[in-house]
Design a protein around this motif. Structure first.
Motif, mmCIF file in Angstrom:
data_model
loop_
_atom_site.group_PDB
_atom_site.id
_atom_site.type_symbol
_atom_site.label_atom_id
_atom_site.label_comp_id
_atom_site.label_asym_id
_atom_site.label_seq_id
_atom_site.Cartn_x
_atom_site.Cartn_y
_atom_site.Cartn_z
ATOM 1 N N LEU A 157 0.728 -1.142 -0.071
ATOM 2 C CA LEU A 157 0.144 -0.076 0.233
ATOM 3 C C LEU A 157 1.063 1.317 0.130
ATOM 4 C CD1 LEU A 157 -2.574 -0.700 2.666
ATOM 5 C CD2 LEU A 157 -2.841 -1.049 -0.001
ATOM 6 N N ILE A 158 2.048 1.251 0.585
ATOM 7 C CA ILE A 158 2.941 2.279 0.777
ATOM 8 C C ILE A 158 3.444 2.598 -0.560
ATOM 9 C CG2 ILE A 158 4.900 3.330 1.807
ATOM 10 C CD1 ILE A 158 4.257 1.646 4.336
ATOM 11 N N ASP A 159 3.943 1.543 -1.135
ATOM 12 C CA ASP A 159 4.503 1.625 -2.501
ATOM 13 C C ASP A 159 3.818 2.027 -3.660
ATOM 14 O OD1 ASP A 159 6.989 0.584 -1.163
ATOM 15 O OD2 ASP A 159 6.725 -1.545 -2.202
ATOM 16 N N ASP A 160 2.483 1.711 -3.375
ATOM 17 C CA ASP A 160 1.319 2.289 -4.463
ATOM 18 C C ASP A 160 0.841 3.426 -4.130
ATOM 19 O OD1 ASP A 160 1.724 -0.292 -5.486
ATOM 20 O OD2 ASP A 160 -0.154 -1.293 -4.681
ATOM 21 N N GLY A 161 1.418 4.053 -3.078
ATOM 22 C CA GLY A 161 0.697 5.619 -2.884
ATOM 23 C C GLY A 161 -0.628 5.434 -2.310
ATOM 24 N N PHE A 162 -1.221 4.343 -1.912
ATOM 25 C CA PHE A 162 -2.371 4.138 -1.808
ATOM 26 C C PHE A 162 -2.957 5.266 -0.870
ATOM 27 C CE2 PHE A 162 -5.477 2.365 1.562
ATOM 28 C CZ PHE A 162 -6.814 2.016 0.591
ATOM 29 N N PHE A 163 -2.199 5.575 0.487
ATOM 30 C CA PHE A 163 -2.878 6.409 1.314
ATOM 31 C C PHE A 163 -2.791 7.879 0.878
ATOM 32 C CE2 PHE A 163 -1.483 2.773 3.917
ATOM 33 C CZ PHE A 163 -2.637 2.597 4.576
ATOM 34 N N GLU A 164 -2.121 8.214 -0.078
ATOM 35 C CA GLU A 164 -1.960 9.473 -0.582
ATOM 36 C C GLU A 164 -3.064 10.113 -1.371
ATOM 37 O OE1 GLU A 164 1.725 9.412 -2.682
ATOM 38 O OE2 GLU A 164 2.927 8.982 -1.074
ATOM 39 N N ASP A 165 -3.911 9.229 -1.537
ATOM 40 C CA ASP A 165 -5.134 9.203 -2.599
ATOM 41 C C ASP A 165 -6.360 9.674 -1.697
ATOM 42 O OD1 ASP A 165 -4.220 8.498 -4.728
ATOM 43 O OD2 ASP A 165 -4.825 6.410 -4.477
ATOM 44 N N PHE A 166 -6.187 10.066 -0.193
ATOM 45 C CA PHE A 166 -7.215 10.345 0.502
ATOM 46 C C PHE A 166 -6.940 11.965 1.399
ATOM 47 C CE2 PHE A 166 -7.422 5.740 0.125
ATOM 48 C CZ PHE A 166 -8.820 5.463 -0.300
ATOM 49 N N GLU A 167 -7.959 12.515 1.390
ATOM 50 C CA GLU A 167 -7.582 13.790 2.297
ATOM 51 C C GLU A 167 -7.415 13.463 3.610
ATOM 52 O OE1 GLU A 167 -11.121 15.907 1.260
ATOM 53 O OE2 GLU A 167 -10.957 16.121 -0.913
#
Length: 317
Positions: free
Chosen positions: A106-116
């Motif tokens: 999830l970190i490598d995919d930038g998953f959390f960066e998609d959320f405000e």
């Protein structure tokens, strides 16, 4: 304004755990994704709005809820929040290499960066995990109810409640929960100061970005008690928004003064600590609100006169 709320029906009640996990996977696949993490864990993701609730939950406990659905499902429907549920088959502190690797991806995919806004939530062992894995999303918030800081006997050898789980490794990655919240925007640690072991764990979380939320007189599972008081959803919403101040939390917790379980716990604590006169006053205060067989009986056992309105209640006990 875009309405991100998901519309779906859950049919998860009354199932055996294997059937429940299959049904959960099928349901989630229609609105997001499900990732098995070995035999003991799974990650269920509902794709909705720009707020993300991450929960750590025990399947057995989830199945006992009224809708038998992970905690965040209701928020996906009512609030339009996205939801990532990390589910364990049984009691777990989520110390498993497959769980670590999932968060690495999830970190490598930038998953959390998609959320405000991102909130990591859990209670007891799940509270530990919420704090420990929050390091994956710098700037997130954390709400942990009665969390353990670690079960590593070198640090928490004084806590004898979970001895059989100490064989898990709490010194590897995502390990010591108080260190993992350093990058969190705010971490809310709720605990009952009368629960000595919980208070000692909570003290290990003391940091500038941590709000210590003390709530007295609640024994047992705090999430269950908050649910019974009908304040859990409000606490989670305030944590997500960053508005869970001590004043707001205190306002919500005043509801416990109407809770029978809280009042009975308070009465027992007063007696156990030698405050018999206050225990008597509590009984009279409760009975002044209306009939209550339990407190009427307590007055009788303490040899105190019953209010006229309470005399008939003894017969019902």
């Amino acid at each position: 304004m875009i309405d991100h709320r998901l519309t779906f029906e859950t049919d998860l009640k009354g199932l055996e755990i294997d059937d429940w996990l299959v049904a959960l996977e099928e349901l989630v696949e229609d609105h997001g994704s499900y990732t098995p993490l070995g035999d003991d864990f799974g990650a269920a993701f509902l794709d909705a709005g720009p707020k993300l609730l991450v929960t750590f939950e025990n399947a057995t406990e989830v199945m006992s809820l009224p809708d038998a659905a992970p905690r965040g499902f209701a928020f996906a429907r009512r609030e339009g929040w996205s939801h990532l549920a990390i589910i364990s088959r049984g009691e777990s502190w989520f110390r498993d290499e497959r769980v670590y690797r999932h968060f690495d991806r999830l970190i490598d995919d930038g998953f959390f960066e998609d959320f405000e806004d991102v909130l990591f939530y859990g209670a007891q062992a799940g509270g530990y995990a919420a704090a420990a894995f929050a390091v994956a999303a710098p700037g997130a918030r954390v709400l942990a109810l009665r969390p353990q800081a670690t079960l590593d006997p070198a640090v928490a050898g004084w806590d004898m409640r979970f001895v059989k789980y100490r064989g898990q490794n709490f010194t590897r990655r995502y390990g010591y929960a108080p260190d993992m919240i350093d990058a969190a925007q705010r971490a809310y640690i709720a605990y009952c100061p009368q629960q000595r072991m919980d208070a000692m764990h909570a003290a290990l979380f003391t940091k500038p970005n941590v709000s210590m939320l003390r709530v007295s007189g609640l024994g047992g599972r705090m999430d269950v008690m908050f649910e019974a008081l009908r304040v859990l959803d409000d606490v989670i919403r305030a944590a997500m928004d960053g508005t869970l101040t001590h004043a707001r939390f205190g306002q919500l917790m005043r509801a416990r003064k109407q809770s029978g379980a809280y009042l009975r716990n308070l009465h027992k604590r007063l007696l156990d600590t030698g405050h018999d006169a206050l225990a008597v006053q509590l009984c009279y205060a409760v009975l002044a609100r209306g009939p209550n067989p339990f407190f009427a009986k307590q007055l009788q056992e303490m040899g105190k006169p019953l209010p006229k309105s309470a005399k008939a209640e003894i017969d019902a006990v």
